[in-house]
Write a protein that holds these residues in place. Structure first.
Motif, mmCIF file in Angstrom:
data_model
loop_
_atom_site.group_PDB
_atom_site.id
_atom_site.type_symbol
_atom_site.label_atom_id
_atom_site.label_comp_id
_atom_site.label_asym_id
_atom_site.label_seq_id
_atom_site.Cartn_x
_atom_site.Cartn_y
_atom_site.Cartn_z
ATOM 1 N N GLY A 202 26.230 -36.126 -2.723
ATOM 2 C CA GLY A 202 25.630 -34.962 -3.359
ATOM 3 C C GLY A 202 25.522 -33.754 -2.440
ATOM 4 O O GLY A 202 25.129 -32.681 -2.875
ATOM 5 N N VAL A 203 25.849 -33.945 -1.158
ATOM 6 C CA VAL A 203 25.825 -32.836 -0.194
ATOM 7 C C VAL A 203 27.088 -32.886 0.663
ATOM 8 O O VAL A 203 27.745 -33.916 0.754
ATOM 9 C CB VAL A 203 24.577 -32.883 0.726
ATOM 10 C CG1 VAL A 203 23.305 -32.666 -0.048
ATOM 11 C CG2 VAL A 203 24.518 -34.178 1.506
ATOM 12 N N THR B 49 35.763 -34.433 2.744
ATOM 13 C CA THR B 49 34.654 -33.549 2.384
ATOM 14 C C THR B 49 34.369 -33.607 0.885
ATOM 15 O O THR B 49 33.218 -33.719 0.464
ATOM 16 C CB THR B 49 34.958 -32.099 2.815
ATOM 17 O OG1 THR B 49 35.211 -32.094 4.216
ATOM 18 C CG2 THR B 49 33.813 -31.174 2.509
ATOM 19 N N THR B 50 35.419 -33.550 0.083
ATOM 20 C CA THR B 50 35.268 -33.615 -1.372
ATOM 21 C C THR B 50 34.643 -34.940 -1.805
ATOM 22 O O THR B 50 33.699 -34.961 -2.606
ATOM 23 C CB THR B 50 36.638 -33.443 -2.060
ATOM 24 O OG1 THR B 50 37.219 -32.223 -1.625
ATOM 25 C CG2 THR B 50 36.519 -33.468 -3.566
ATOM 26 N N THR B 51 35.150 -36.031 -1.270
ATOM 27 C CA THR B 51 34.644 -37.353 -1.630
ATOM 28 C C THR B 51 33.220 -37.545 -1.124
ATOM 29 O O THR B 51 32.373 -38.100 -1.835
ATOM 30 C CB THR B 51 35.565 -38.452 -1.063
ATOM 31 O OG1 THR B 51 36.903 -38.197 -1.491
ATOM 32 C CG2 THR B 51 35.141 -39.821 -1.530
ATOM 33 N N PHE B 52 32.948 -37.072 0.077
ATOM 34 C CA PHE B 52 31.614 -37.181 0.651
ATOM 35 C C PHE B 52 30.594 -36.495 -0.248
ATOM 36 O O PHE B 52 29.545 -37.055 -0.551
ATOM 37 C CB PHE B 52 31.595 -36.543 2.054
ATOM 38 C CG PHE B 52 30.368 -36.875 2.852
ATOM 39 C CD1 PHE B 52 30.389 -37.894 3.786
ATOM 40 C CD2 PHE B 52 29.190 -36.168 2.682
ATOM 41 C CE1 PHE B 52 29.259 -38.203 4.533
ATOM 42 C CE2 PHE B 52 28.053 -36.461 3.419
ATOM 43 C CZ PHE B 52 28.090 -37.486 4.352
ATOM 44 N N LEU C 84 33.343 -46.818 -0.478
ATOM 45 C CA LEU C 84 33.045 -47.718 0.643
ATOM 46 C C LEU C 84 33.169 -46.977 1.976
ATOM 47 O O LEU C 84 32.347 -47.157 2.877
ATOM 48 C CB LEU C 84 33.999 -48.921 0.639
ATOM 49 C CG LEU C 84 33.767 -49.981 -0.421
ATOM 50 C CD1 LEU C 84 34.873 -51.031 -0.372
ATOM 51 C CD2 LEU C 84 32.405 -50.635 -0.258
ATOM 52 N N ARG C 85 34.191 -46.147 2.085
ATOM 53 C CA ARG C 85 34.395 -45.375 3.314
ATOM 54 C C ARG C 85 33.226 -44.422 3.572
ATOM 55 O O ARG C 85 32.743 -44.308 4.695
ATOM 56 C CB ARG C 85 35.702 -44.581 3.223
ATOM 57 C CG ARG C 85 36.931 -45.450 3.277
ATOM 58 C CD ARG C 85 38.175 -44.660 2.965
ATOM 59 N NE ARG C 85 39.370 -45.457 3.213
ATOM 60 C CZ ARG C 85 40.593 -45.084 2.876
ATOM 61 N NH1 ARG C 85 40.791 -43.913 2.287
ATOM 62 N NH2 ARG C 85 41.616 -45.855 3.144
ATOM 63 N N ILE C 86 32.779 -43.745 2.540
ATOM 64 C CA ILE C 86 31.674 -42.793 2.691
ATOM 65 C C ILE C 86 30.383 -43.541 3.029
ATOM 66 O O ILE C 86 29.611 -43.111 3.891
ATOM 67 C CB ILE C 86 31.498 -41.931 1.413
ATOM 68 C CG1 ILE C 86 32.752 -41.085 1.159
ATOM 69 C CG2 ILE C 86 30.245 -41.068 1.506
ATOM 70 C CD1 ILE C 86 33.148 -40.142 2.268
ATOM 71 N N LEU C 87 30.139 -44.672 2.374
ATOM 72 C CA LEU C 87 28.949 -45.458 2.674
ATOM 73 C C LEU C 87 28.976 -45.956 4.119
ATOM 74 O O LEU C 87 27.942 -45.990 4.798
ATOM 75 C CB LEU C 87 28.809 -46.627 1.694
ATOM 76 C CG LEU C 87 28.530 -46.232 0.244
ATOM 77 C CD1 LEU C 87 28.542 -47.458 -0.661
ATOM 78 C CD2 LEU C 87 27.220 -45.481 0.116
ATOM 79 N N TYR D 145 24.645 -32.928 5.455
ATOM 80 C CA TYR D 145 24.117 -34.276 5.677
ATOM 81 C C TYR D 145 23.795 -34.484 7.154
ATOM 82 O O TYR D 145 22.716 -34.956 7.507
ATOM 83 C CB TYR D 145 25.143 -35.309 5.191
ATOM 84 C CG TYR D 145 24.640 -36.720 5.151
ATOM 85 C CD1 TYR D 145 23.935 -37.189 4.050
ATOM 86 C CD2 TYR D 145 24.872 -37.592 6.212
ATOM 87 C CE1 TYR D 145 23.469 -38.500 3.997
ATOM 88 C CE2 TYR D 145 24.405 -38.897 6.174
ATOM 89 C CZ TYR D 145 23.709 -39.342 5.067
ATOM 90 O OH TYR D 145 23.250 -40.629 5.019
ATOM 91 N N ILE D 146 24.731 -34.091 8.011
ATOM 92 C CA ILE D 146 24.543 -34.221 9.458
ATOM 93 C C ILE D 146 23.381 -33.342 9.924
ATOM 94 O O ILE D 146 22.538 -33.787 10.705
ATOM 95 C CB ILE D 146 25.849 -33.879 10.210
ATOM 96 C CG1 ILE D 146 26.888 -34.979 9.948
ATOM 97 C CG2 ILE D 146 25.603 -33.692 11.697
ATOM 98 C CD1 ILE D 146 28.292 -34.652 10.401
#
Length: 162
Positions: free
Chosen positions: A143-144, A135-138, A99-102, A149-150
């Motif tokens: 997948g990147v 970073t690991t969870t992201f 949820l945090r990453i989304l 991503y940025i």
């Protein structure tokens, strides 16, 4: 565990047919138990409450816990955990982290100011206590890496401007 001299040591490669049957029976019993753990109506009601709670962005709190959510929703921790495991196919921590990453990917897509922030600030903003965990969870979710991503979003925006 201690064995007496009377108990022979069985090599792990050799398994009785009786043992296989008993293991299959245990698995069937567990499946039946999980089906009867709660009614579908109760499960749906809990899932609905969890989804309403998601709208409040409760997951951005660094100190979020299963206990906090249970108290907030007035529902047993085990029920919440069961519903999340069954419906979201992940444990509570995995669910919160996703949820945090989304949330942060949505912010990055919809607010160009977020593209200027440092990764550690973004991690802190969405509730992660460490840059490396973020970073690991992201990377696991998208997948990147966050930086890739940025960079990709920035390139898309630059192309749109031209």
């Amino acid at each position: 565990m201690f064995r007496t001299k009377k108990e022979p040591i069985k090599p792990k490669a050799i398994v009785d047919d009786k043992e296989i049957i008993s293991n299959e029976e245990e698995i069937k019993a567990k499946e039946e138990t999980s089906k009867e753990y709660m009614s579908e109506a109760t499960e749906s009601a809990i899932l609905e409450k969890i989804e309403k709670l998601e709208e409040t962005h409760f997951y951005l709190d660094k100190d979020i816990s299963l206990n906090y959510v249970a108290v907030k929703l007035s529902i047993n921790q085990r029920y919440i955990s069961y519903v999340i495991n069954k419906n979201k196919s992940k444990d509570f921590a995995g669910y919160i982290n996703e949820l945090r990453i989304l949330y942060i990917t949505d912010r990055l897509k919809n607010d160009s100011n977020f593209l200027k922030y440092k990764i550690s600030f973004l991690a802190d903003l969405c509730g992660f206590s460490s840059h490396s965990r973020f970073t690991t969870t992201f990377k696991k979710v998208t997948g990147v890496s966050p930086q890739s991503y940025i960079n990709d979003l920035q390139e898309e925006r630059d192309k749109e401007k031209q």
